[in-house]
Design an enzyme around this catalytic site. Structure first.
Site, PDB file in Angstrom:
ATOM      1  N   ASN A 147       1.090  -1.170   0.034  1.00  0.00           N
ATOM      2  CA  ASN A 147      -0.069   0.048   0.070  1.00  0.00           C
ATOM      3  C   ASN A 147       0.972   1.197  -0.140  1.00  0.00           C
ATOM      4  O   ASN A 147       1.780   1.522   1.144  1.00  0.00           O
ATOM      5  CB  ASN A 147      -0.922  -0.037   1.292  1.00  0.00           C
ATOM      6  CG  ASN A 147      -1.908   1.162   1.276  1.00  0.00           C
ATOM      7  OD1 ASN A 147      -1.509   2.165   0.858  1.00  0.00           O
ATOM      8  ND2 ASN A 147      -2.934   1.059   1.596  1.00  0.00           N
ATOM      9  N   GLU A 177      -3.952   1.676  -2.735  1.00  0.00           N
ATOM     10  CA  GLU A 177      -4.157   3.209  -2.567  1.00  0.00           C
ATOM     11  C   GLU A 177      -3.225   4.014  -3.541  1.00  0.00           C
ATOM     12  O   GLU A 177      -2.481   4.700  -3.260  1.00  0.00           O
ATOM     13  CB  GLU A 177      -3.744   3.293  -1.105  1.00  0.00           C
ATOM     14  CG  GLU A 177      -4.557   4.579  -0.646  1.00  0.00           C
ATOM     15  CD  GLU A 177      -4.439   4.913   0.817  1.00  0.00           C
ATOM     16  OE1 GLU A 177      -5.064   5.875   1.268  1.00  0.00           O
ATOM     17  OE2 GLU A 177      -4.082   4.092   1.456  1.00  0.00           O
ATOM     18  N   TYR A 179      -7.898  -3.860  -2.063  1.00  0.00           N
ATOM     19  CA  TYR A 179      -7.654  -2.826  -0.982  1.00  0.00           C
ATOM     20  C   TYR A 179      -8.993  -2.846  -0.408  1.00  0.00           C
ATOM     21  O   TYR A 179     -10.009  -2.382  -0.927  1.00  0.00           O
ATOM     22  CB  TYR A 179      -7.240  -1.682  -1.772  1.00  0.00           C
ATOM     23  CG  TYR A 179      -7.278  -0.285  -0.947  1.00  0.00           C
ATOM     24  CD1 TYR A 179      -6.647  -0.291   0.317  1.00  0.00           C
ATOM     25  CD2 TYR A 179      -7.514   0.741  -1.363  1.00  0.00           C
ATOM     26  CE1 TYR A 179      -6.687   0.726   1.631  1.00  0.00           C
ATOM     27  CE2 TYR A 179      -7.416   1.855  -0.392  1.00  0.00           C
ATOM     28  CZ  TYR A 179      -7.182   1.937   0.939  1.00  0.00           C
ATOM     29  OH  TYR A 179      -7.099   3.158   1.901  1.00  0.00           O
ATOM     30  N   ASP A 197      -3.951  -4.854   1.220  1.00  0.00           N
ATOM     31  CA  ASP A 197      -4.218  -4.168   2.296  1.00  0.00           C
ATOM     32  C   ASP A 197      -5.846  -4.464   2.785  1.00  0.00           C
ATOM     33  O   ASP A 197      -6.802  -4.174   2.228  1.00  0.00           O
ATOM     34  CB  ASP A 197      -4.114  -2.723   2.326  1.00  0.00           C
ATOM     35  CG  ASP A 197      -4.585  -1.873   3.520  1.00  0.00           C
ATOM     36  OD1 ASP A 197      -5.083  -2.324   4.393  1.00  0.00           O
ATOM     37  OD2 ASP A 197      -4.612  -0.692   3.572  1.00  0.00           O
ATOM     38  N   ASN A 236      -7.049  -4.180   5.901  1.00  0.00           N
ATOM     39  CA  ASN A 236      -7.577  -3.276   6.844  1.00  0.00           C
ATOM     40  C   ASN A 236      -8.168  -3.770   8.040  1.00  0.00           C
ATOM     41  O   ASN A 236      -9.215  -3.524   8.597  1.00  0.00           O
ATOM     42  CB  ASN A 236      -8.740  -2.271   5.993  1.00  0.00           C
ATOM     43  CG  ASN A 236      -8.075  -0.917   5.899  1.00  0.00           C
ATOM     44  OD1 ASN A 236      -7.337  -0.369   6.562  1.00  0.00           O
ATOM     45  ND2 ASN A 236      -8.386  -0.426   4.646  1.00  0.00           N
ATOM     46  N   ASP A 276       3.049   4.732   4.798  1.00  0.00           N
ATOM     47  CA  ASP A 276       2.962   4.571   6.091  1.00  0.00           C
ATOM     48  C   ASP A 276       2.398   2.905   6.475  1.00  0.00           C
ATOM     49  O   ASP A 276       2.752   2.355   7.349  1.00  0.00           O
ATOM     50  CB  ASP A 276       1.523   5.391   6.715  1.00  0.00           C
ATOM     51  CG  ASP A 276       0.311   5.061   5.920  1.00  0.00           C
ATOM     52  OD1 ASP A 276       0.466   4.546   4.670  1.00  0.00           O
ATOM     53  OD2 ASP A 276      -0.857   5.567   6.364  1.00  0.00           O
ATOM     54  N   HIS A 277       2.632   2.168   5.335  1.00  0.00           N
ATOM     55  CA  HIS A 277       2.676   0.723   5.297  1.00  0.00           C
ATOM     56  C   HIS A 277       4.132   0.570   4.519  1.00  0.00           C
ATOM     57  O   HIS A 277       4.714   1.289   4.308  1.00  0.00           O
ATOM     58  CB  HIS A 277       1.688   0.474   4.108  1.00  0.00           C
ATOM     59  CG  HIS A 277       0.303   0.404   4.547  1.00  0.00           C
ATOM     60  ND1 HIS A 277      -0.546  -0.655   4.828  1.00  0.00           N
ATOM     61  CD2 HIS A 277      -0.629   1.546   4.399  1.00  0.00           C
ATOM     62  CE1 HIS A 277      -1.727  -0.186   5.271  1.00  0.00           C
ATOM     63  NE2 HIS A 277      -1.740   0.978   4.887  1.00  0.00           N
TER      64      HIS A 277
END
Length: 252
Positions: A7, A35, A107, A146, A148, A243-244
């Site tokens: 991601n 993303e 995603y 991802d 989540n 951030d991933h």
């Protein structure tokens, strides 16, 4: 064969943060991105991706969501979305069929603050589970991306304080349990069943990444009968730019 998933939290943004060098160093056979936040025509790809076949599924909303796959081998077939209009406007699923397996880049929608999108998220999970089961009726499936959700307490640094937060609600965790129960193995936990401290996402706040206060929400799920072809599963926390961090598997 090396498969990587990342991601990137905006492909155009990560291009200036060593993305090309990452591709050149890792040399993945298949690279799945989530993303992307861009359409194909908005991105100038680095030379390290020359020779790859590129496939995109972008959201209708500009600068939002989106997935892409870069693959050295031409797939037999590529499908955008899940064939369900209400779930296919945000560019969240891309399916590539190869001779020996089907690969699904995903995603998953975030349940959002106060779980306000949780009902939709659970509907989406059910549709995605059905999509994977339909594919698995014909050949082994690898899904990555991802998701989540941190599945178990070992999969995030602070489970007690996040119990009812998005990504660690009882409902999302149960839904992921149901997904694995439908016929998939969490490849990283297969190879690292009891190892804590392995995360793939960190908040930008409070030096979370430096302190490794993270979550493992990025996965490679594999049809159990195909796990014999998976030689290793890894997380690459040394790779920055998002951030991933990337996660991967090696097939042999």
């Amino acid at each position: 064969m090396k498969l990587l998933s990342w991601n990137v939290n905006g492909l155009r943004a990560v291009l200036g943060k060593g993305f090309g060098e990452f591709v050149g160093t890792e040399k993945p056979d298949i690279l799945c991105l989530q993303e992307t936040k861009a359409r194909r025509e908005q991105v100038t790809l680095p030379p390290e991706l020359d020779g790859y076949h590129a496939f995109w599924n972008s959201a209708q909303k500009p600068g939002y969501s989106g997935v892409a796959v870069f693959t050295r081998d031409q797939p037999l077939n590529v499908t955008e979305g899940m064939g369900i209009d209400e779930h296919d406007t945000e560019g969240r699923v891309l399916t590539l069929e190869y001779p020996d397996f089907a690969l699904v880049n995903v995603y998953t929608p975030n349940a959002q603050d106060e779980l306000r999108r949780l009902p939709y998220r659970l509907q989406w999970d059910a549709a995605f589970r059905h999509h994977l089961q339909t594919l698995a009726a014909h050949k082994p499936v690898i899904f990555c991306g991802d998701l989540n959700v941190a599945h178990h307490e070992i999969d995030l640094a602070r489970p007690a304080s996040n119990r009812k937060n998005p990504g660690f609600s009882d409902e999302e965790r149960a839904s992921f349990t149901e997904l694995l129960g439908a016929g998939f193995t969490d490849s990283f936990r297969h190879f690292h069943p009891d190892q804590p401290g392995h995360y793939s996402w960190w908040s930008y706040r409070a030096n979370a990444r430096q302190n490794n206060v993270g979550w493992r929400i990025d996965y490679f799920g594999v049809t159990p009968s195909f796990m014999g072809n998976v030689k290793s599963a890894s997380i690459l926390p040394h790779v920055h730019g998002s951030d991933h961090c990337p996660v991967g598997v090696v097939l042999g």
